[in-house]
Scaffold this active site. Structure first.
Site, PDB file in Angstrom:
ATOM      1  CE  LYS A   1      48.435 -84.596 -42.233  1.00 47.68           C
ATOM      2  NZ  LYS A   1      48.199 -86.024 -42.454  1.00 47.68           N
TER       3      LYS A   1
ATOM      4  CD  GLN B   1      45.797 -87.867 -44.687  1.00 49.29           C
ATOM      5  OE1 GLN B   1      46.746 -87.094 -44.629  1.00 49.29           O
ATOM      6  NE2 GLN B   1      45.122 -88.236 -43.612  1.00 49.29           N
TER       7      GLN B   1
ATOM      8  CG  ASP C   1      52.259 -90.127 -41.365  1.00 51.36           C
ATOM      9  OD1 ASP C   1      52.087 -89.093 -40.694  1.00 51.36           O
ATOM     10  OD2 ASP C   1      51.577 -90.424 -42.366  1.00 51.36           O
TER      11      ASP C   1
END
Ligand code: NAD
Length: 283
Positions: free
Chosen positions: A52, A96, A119
């Site tokens: 990422k 994460q 997200d």
């Protein structure tokens, strides 16, 4: 004629579009910035985070890393998220998952400012998606829709069979397919007639987490197969939830693993970061 949907190529096209947008934002004095938080040493998570960050670098998004030890308390993590929420120079926050078991994921997701929730996991964004309002869309489902559109595969009126009902993939992709006017059937581990339902699918999305689970006898000729699964075989190779070799000659289109849905997920994360920067810049 069957088509192998090239997620790598399509995601590169999207990344180049985003690169252009980032430079336009920078000219206006806005530097899109993503904060990436990783707790612990999970090897798969470390790879995801590093991919990422590399993708951010490629398009010119600034990424800030917060690598915390696995002993980090829930309170410490919540306090970091609060600090990141309050910083005007940060437009997106990514924590994460999975988190170590002593930290409640739900609490952490709820603590992220919905305006920075790139997200798309915060209930405000999940709710907005379900009632068709503007929201951050979760990256993997948004990537699937983009992959279908850019491969010229229409969703409207198609029978879409989704296998899996997770909050990250199964449920949101079902909502998005519905939004695109598909007729959606959602299957899961308690579904009794899975094979018959799959055989009716014009578009099948497999998000199960079981290697080579969907085989040619379960699909109808000409189906479009989207494979979300990432499974590591004993020989170290990656494979999806769909038995690619078994199905590929029967389909009209199919995604490979790797190189299908995975790269699209990262492209949509970058898209969400830029969206966040644009929206916060306009406030
Ligand atoms: P999950 O474990 O949360 O959900 C799996 C779902 O599969 C569940 O809803 C369950 O009901 C269903 N299921 C399990 N066994 C079944 C069976 N026998 N028949 C029918 N349904 C069954 O997993 P997830 O987070 O949704 O991820 C699914 C897969 O996708 C995993 O392999 C994961 O690694 C992968 N994934 C890939 C990406 C990407 O970017 N490509 C992103 C997220 C997840």
């Amino acid at each position: 004629m069957n088509q192998i949907m090239d997620g790598k190529k399509i995601s590169n096209e999207i990344k180049n579009e985003i690169k252009q947008e980032v430079s336009e934002l920078k000219e206006k004095g806005i530097e899109p910035t993503l904060a990436v938080v990783l707790v612990g040493e999970d090897p798969a998570s470390k790879i995801y985070v590093s991919n990422k960050k590399k993708a951010c670098e490629y398009v010119g998004i600034r990424s800030l890393s917060y690598l915390l030890p696995k002993e980090t308390t829930e309170e410490e993590l919540l306090s970091l998220v609060q600090t990141l929420n309050n910083r005007e120079d940060i437009h997106g926050i990514l924590v994460q998952l999975p988190l170590p078991s002593h930290i409640q994921e739900e609490k952490v997701i709820m603590s992220i400012d919905p305006k920075k929730d790139v997200d798309g996991f915060h209930p405000i964004n999940v709710g907005a998606l379900s009632i068709g309002k503007k929201a951050f869309l979760p990256c993997t489902p948004a990537g699937i829709i983009e992959l279908l559109k850019r491969s010229d595969i229409s969703i409207e009126g198609k029978h879409c069979v989704v296998i899996g009902r997770s909050n990250i993939v199964g449920k949101p992709i079902s909502m998005l397919l519905l939004r695109e006017n598909g007729t959606v059937t959602v299957c899961h581990s308690k579904t009794v007639n899975l094979k018959e339902l799959c055989q009716q699918g014009d578009i099948i999305v497999a998000a199960i987490g079981k290697a080579n689970f969907i085989t040619a006898d379960m699909i109808k000729p000409g189906a479009v197969l989207i494979d979300v699964g990432i499974n590591r075989l004993e020989n170290g190779k990656l494979c999806g939830d769909i038995d690619f070799n078994d199905c590929k000659d029967k389909v009209s289109a199919i995604t490979p693993v790797p190189g299908g849905v995975g790269p699209m997920t990262i492209a949509m994360l970058l898209y969400n970061c830029v969206l966040g920067a644009r929206q916060q810049g306009e406030e």
